[in-house]
Design a protein around this motif. Structure first.
Motif, PDB file in Angstrom:
ATOM      1  N   ASN A 148      48.986  43.988  28.454  1.00 32.18           N
ATOM      2  CA  ASN A 148      48.946  45.195  27.635  1.00 32.18           C
ATOM      3  C   ASN A 148      47.640  45.961  27.797  1.00 32.18           C
ATOM      4  O   ASN A 148      47.408  46.956  27.136  1.00 32.18           O
ATOM      5  CB  ASN A 148      49.152  44.837  26.157  1.00 32.18           C
ATOM      6  N   THR A 149      46.762  45.463  28.672  1.00 33.57           N
ATOM      7  CA  THR A 149      45.496  46.112  28.942  1.00 33.57           C
ATOM      8  C   THR A 149      45.606  46.854  30.263  1.00 33.57           C
ATOM      9  O   THR A 149      46.446  46.544  31.090  1.00 33.57           O
ATOM     10  CB  THR A 149      44.366  45.058  29.025  1.00 33.57           C
ATOM     11  N   TYR A 150      44.729  47.824  30.460  1.00 36.20           N
ATOM     12  CA  TYR A 150      44.774  48.617  31.693  1.00 36.20           C
ATOM     13  C   TYR A 150      44.682  47.741  32.931  1.00 36.20           C
ATOM     14  O   TYR A 150      43.874  46.840  33.020  1.00 36.20           O
ATOM     15  CB  TYR A 150      43.612  49.612  31.695  1.00 36.20           C
ATOM     16  N   VAL A 151      45.534  47.996  33.889  1.00 36.07           N
ATOM     17  CA  VAL A 151      45.411  47.390  35.217  1.00 36.07           C
ATOM     18  C   VAL A 151      45.899  48.416  36.228  1.00 36.07           C
ATOM     19  O   VAL A 151      46.889  49.107  36.008  1.00 36.07           O
ATOM     20  CB  VAL A 151      46.215  46.076  35.344  1.00 36.07           C
ATOM     21  N   ASN A 152      45.162  48.563  37.317  1.00 38.37           N
ATOM     22  CA  ASN A 152      45.545  49.511  38.340  1.00 38.37           C
ATOM     23  C   ASN A 152      46.720  48.942  39.123  1.00 38.37           C
ATOM     24  O   ASN A 152      46.554  48.218  40.093  1.00 38.37           O
ATOM     25  CB  ASN A 152      44.358  49.773  39.273  1.00 38.37           C
ATOM     26  N   ARG A 153      47.935  49.258  38.680  1.00 39.26           N
ATOM     27  CA  ARG A 153      49.127  48.647  39.250  1.00 39.26           C
ATOM     28  C   ARG A 153      49.317  49.014  40.718  1.00 39.26           C
ATOM     29  O   ARG A 153      49.833  48.231  41.497  1.00 39.26           O
ATOM     30  CB  ARG A 153      50.366  49.058  38.443  1.00 39.26           C
ATOM     31  N   GLU A 154      48.916  50.229  41.085  1.00 37.44           N
ATOM     32  CA  GLU A 154      49.100  50.643  42.476  1.00 37.44           C
ATOM     33  C   GLU A 154      48.304  49.748  43.414  1.00 37.44           C
ATOM     34  O   GLU A 154      48.818  49.270  44.423  1.00 37.44           O
ATOM     35  CB  GLU A 154      48.662  52.096  42.643  1.00 37.44           C
ATOM     36  N   LYS A 155      47.029  49.483  43.065  1.00 31.48           N
ATOM     37  CA  LYS A 155      46.205  48.588  43.874  1.00 31.48           C
ATOM     38  C   LYS A 155      46.783  47.177  43.861  1.00 31.48           C
ATOM     39  O   LYS A 155      46.811  46.487  44.873  1.00 31.48           O
ATOM     40  CB  LYS A 155      44.768  48.548  43.345  1.00 31.48           C
ATOM     41  N   ALA A 156      47.232  46.743  42.679  1.00 34.02           N
ATOM     42  CA  ALA A 156      47.774  45.389  42.538  1.00 34.02           C
ATOM     43  C   ALA A 156      48.986  45.195  43.435  1.00 34.02           C
ATOM     44  O   ALA A 156      49.115  44.188  44.134  1.00 34.02           O
ATOM     45  CB  ALA A 156      48.141  45.117  41.081  1.00 34.02           C
ATOM     46  N   GLU A 157      49.882  46.155  43.420  1.00 32.04           N
ATOM     47  CA  GLU A 157      51.104  46.030  44.199  1.00 32.04           C
ATOM     48  C   GLU A 157      50.827  46.026  45.699  1.00 32.04           C
ATOM     49  O   GLU A 157      51.596  45.461  46.477  1.00 32.04           O
ATOM     50  CB  GLU A 157      52.070  47.156  43.827  1.00 32.04           C
ATOM     51  N   GLU A 158      49.714  46.646  46.100  1.00 33.17           N
ATOM     52  CA  GLU A 158      49.343  46.622  47.518  1.00 33.17           C
ATOM     53  C   GLU A 158      48.839  45.235  47.918  1.00 33.17           C
ATOM     54  O   GLU A 158      49.035  44.797  49.051  1.00 33.17           O
ATOM     55  CB  GLU A 158      48.250  47.659  47.799  1.00 33.17           C
ATOM     56  N   MET A 159      48.176  44.537  46.988  1.00 32.02           N
ATOM     57  CA  MET A 159      47.573  43.247  47.309  1.00 32.02           C
ATOM     58  C   MET A 159      48.540  42.077  47.160  1.00 32.02           C
ATOM     59  O   MET A 159      48.439  41.080  47.868  1.00 32.02           O
ATOM     60  CB  MET A 159      46.342  43.010  46.417  1.00 32.02           C
ATOM     61  N   PHE A 185      40.509  36.136  44.565  1.00 29.70           N
ATOM     62  CA  PHE A 185      40.023  37.486  44.298  1.00 29.70           C
ATOM     63  C   PHE A 185      38.682  37.399  43.584  1.00 29.70           C
ATOM     64  O   PHE A 185      38.523  36.668  42.603  1.00 29.70           O
ATOM     65  CB  PHE A 185      41.005  38.269  43.418  1.00 29.70           C
ATOM     66  N   SER A 186      37.719  38.161  44.086  1.00 30.36           N
ATOM     67  CA  SER A 186      36.389  38.188  43.496  1.00 30.36           C
ATOM     68  C   SER A 186      36.058  39.610  43.067  1.00 30.36           C
ATOM     69  O   SER A 186      36.520  40.578  43.673  1.00 30.36           O
ATOM     70  CB  SER A 186      35.363  37.699  44.525  1.00 30.36           C
ATOM     71  N   GLY A 187      35.246  39.730  42.031  1.00 31.14           N
ATOM     72  CA  GLY A 187      34.827  41.062  41.592  1.00 31.14           C
ATOM     73  C   GLY A 187      33.884  40.973  40.412  1.00 31.14           C
ATOM     74  O   GLY A 187      33.775  39.933  39.763  1.00 31.14           O
ATOM     75  N   THR A 188      33.207  42.051  40.136  1.00 37.26           N
ATOM     76  CA  THR A 188      32.260  42.087  39.026  1.00 37.26           C
ATOM     77  C   THR A 188      33.000  41.995  37.693  1.00 37.26           C
ATOM     78  O   THR A 188      34.199  42.255  37.613  1.00 37.26           O
ATOM     79  CB  THR A 188      31.428  43.381  39.061  1.00 37.26           C
ATOM     80  N   ALA A 189      32.270  41.631  36.652  1.00 35.85           N
ATOM     81  CA  ALA A 189      32.860  41.520  35.311  1.00 35.85           C
ATOM     82  C   ALA A 189      33.417  42.876  34.880  1.00 35.85           C
ATOM     83  O   ALA A 189      32.776  43.916  35.064  1.00 35.85           O
ATOM     84  CB  ALA A 189      31.798  41.049  34.328  1.00 35.85           C
ATOM     85  N   GLY A 190      34.638  42.866  34.330  1.00 36.60           N
ATOM     86  CA  GLY A 190      35.244  44.090  33.823  1.00 36.60           C
ATOM     87  C   GLY A 190      36.020  44.888  34.847  1.00 36.60           C
ATOM     88  O   GLY A 190      36.575  45.933  34.534  1.00 36.60           O
ATOM     89  N   ALA A 229      42.728  32.795  51.347  1.00 30.93           N
ATOM     90  CA  ALA A 229      42.654  34.168  51.832  1.00 30.93           C
ATOM     91  C   ALA A 229      41.771  34.884  50.814  1.00 30.93           C
ATOM     92  O   ALA A 229      42.185  35.118  49.685  1.00 30.93           O
ATOM     93  CB  ALA A 229      44.047  34.789  51.887  1.00 30.93           C
ATOM     94  N   MET A 230      40.554  35.204  51.197  1.00 29.27           N
ATOM     95  CA  MET A 230      39.568  35.715  50.244  1.00 29.27           C
ATOM     96  C   MET A 230      39.578  37.238  50.236  1.00 29.27           C
ATOM     97  O   MET A 230      39.456  37.872  51.279  1.00 29.27           O
ATOM     98  CB  MET A 230      38.180  35.158  50.583  1.00 29.27           C
ATOM     99  N   ARG A 231      39.727  37.805  49.051  1.00 29.34           N
ATOM    100  CA  ARG A 231      39.791  39.256  48.899  1.00 29.34           C
ATOM    101  C   ARG A 231      38.804  39.695  47.817  1.00 29.34           C
ATOM    102  O   ARG A 231      38.767  39.126  46.731  1.00 29.34           O
ATOM    103  CB  ARG A 231      41.204  39.717  48.495  1.00 29.34           C
ATOM    104  N   LYS A 232      38.033  40.703  48.120  1.00 29.70           N
ATOM    105  CA  LYS A 232      37.090  41.232  47.144  1.00 29.70           C
ATOM    106  C   LYS A 232      37.668  42.516  46.573  1.00 29.70           C
ATOM    107  O   LYS A 232      37.995  43.445  47.316  1.00 29.70           O
ATOM    108  CB  LYS A 232      35.739  41.498  47.817  1.00 29.70           C
ATOM    109  N   MET A 233      37.794  42.576  45.256  1.00 28.66           N
ATOM    110  CA  MET A 233      38.386  43.747  44.619  1.00 28.66           C
ATOM    111  C   MET A 233      37.430  44.927  44.701  1.00 28.66           C
ATOM    112  O   MET A 233      36.224  44.777  44.558  1.00 28.66           O
ATOM    113  CB  MET A 233      38.712  43.446  43.153  1.00 28.66           C
ATOM    114  N   ASP A 234      37.984  46.105  44.951  1.00 28.13           N
ATOM    115  CA  ASP A 234      37.161  47.319  44.956  1.00 28.13           C
ATOM    116  C   ASP A 234      36.631  47.571  43.551  1.00 28.13           C
ATOM    117  O   ASP A 234      37.334  47.367  42.568  1.00 28.13           O
ATOM    118  CB  ASP A 234      37.999  48.527  45.397  1.00 28.13           C
ATOM    119  N   GLU A 235      35.411  48.019  43.478  1.00 33.12           N
ATOM    120  CA  GLU A 235      34.847  48.325  42.157  1.00 33.12           C
ATOM    121  C   GLU A 235      35.556  49.527  41.565  1.00 33.12           C
ATOM    122  O   GLU A 235      35.919  50.463  42.267  1.00 33.12           O
ATOM    123  CB  GLU A 235      33.346  48.597  42.273  1.00 33.12           C
TER     124      GLU A 235
END
Length: 222
Positions: free
Chosen positions: A25-36, A49-54, A183-189
């Motif tokens: 129920n919180t914001y998630v960039n579905r377009e990016k998610a569906e690509e990954m 998946f790695s990325g900064t907090a938030g 398979a290591m993926r870094k999320m775009d900020e």
């Protein structure tokens, strides 16, 4: 004692279900998610998946777990950031409990040392008839040896695939075995606008509004 442990593992599962619904129920960039996500379903390799907090790692993980459920894939979800879930031995007992339920088979143990629990998971994994997806959020908030444990599991079980998230500092350790097995993926900020949407929605759920200084600082991001 066994009955108390079963109640404890079931409580962790219920907490995970509640947390997943919160983040769905919180914001998630579905377009990016569906690509990954096709990477996850098709590769057969565990995903990190790695990325900064938030940035939205937990939202993405919750979304991915929900997608698996909709596709009738066997999956379980574990939030390492939840209270009482940071200890990797708690995670191992939970995983053994879930695999017993999936396989509909109880394996008796003489004790619950880590070595014995790992062996139990390995034996249960041999009974699996198809792949099981295990989602583990906030690995960096769990015990320091969690990554080592995950590596051992991946090296000794063939039908368990992991989807894990962590902050960048754990990723930056560059563990060779982890690089081979995941398979290591870094999320775009996120941009400042995207970050503001996340924080505003979470703050609103808690009956709060964003401080003007915080908003201004976020908007400075490109």
């Amino acid at each position: 004692l066994e009955e108390k442990e079963a109640v404890f593992e079931e409580q962790i599962t219920r907490n995970a279900e509640f947390t997943m619904q919160q983040y769905l129920n919180t914001y998630v960039n579905r377009e990016k998610a569906e690509e990954m996500l096709p990477i996850l379903y098709a590769s057969g390799k565990s995903i990190w998946f790695s990325g900064t907090a938030g940035i939205g790692k937990t939202s993405l993980l919750s979304f991915a777990a929900n997608q698996c459920r909709q596709k009738d894939m066997i999956s379980r979800i574990y939030y390492g950031g939840n209270i009482g879930c940071q200890n990797v031995d708690v995670f191992l007992r939970w995983l053994a409990y879930e695999l017993e339920n999936i396989c509909d088979k109880k394996l008796k143990l003489e004790n619950d040392t880590r070595r014995i629990t790992l062996k139990k998971i390995q034996n249960l994994s041999k009974l699996l008839t198809k792949r099981v997806m295990i989602f583990v959020d906030a690995v960096d908030q769990m015990s320091a040896d969690t990554l080592w444990v995950l590596i051992q599991l991946l090296k000794t079980t063939s039908k368990i695939q992991f989807f894990v998230t962590s902050t960048d500092h754990l990723w930056d350790l560059k563990v060779p075995e982890a690089e081979d097995l995941f398979a290591m993926r870094k999320m775009d900020e996120l941009t400042g606008t995207e970050l503001e949407l996340i924080v505003a929605k979470v703050a609103g759920r808690r009956g709060k509004t964003l401080d003007a200084k915080v908003t201004k600082k976020m908007r400075k991001k490109p």
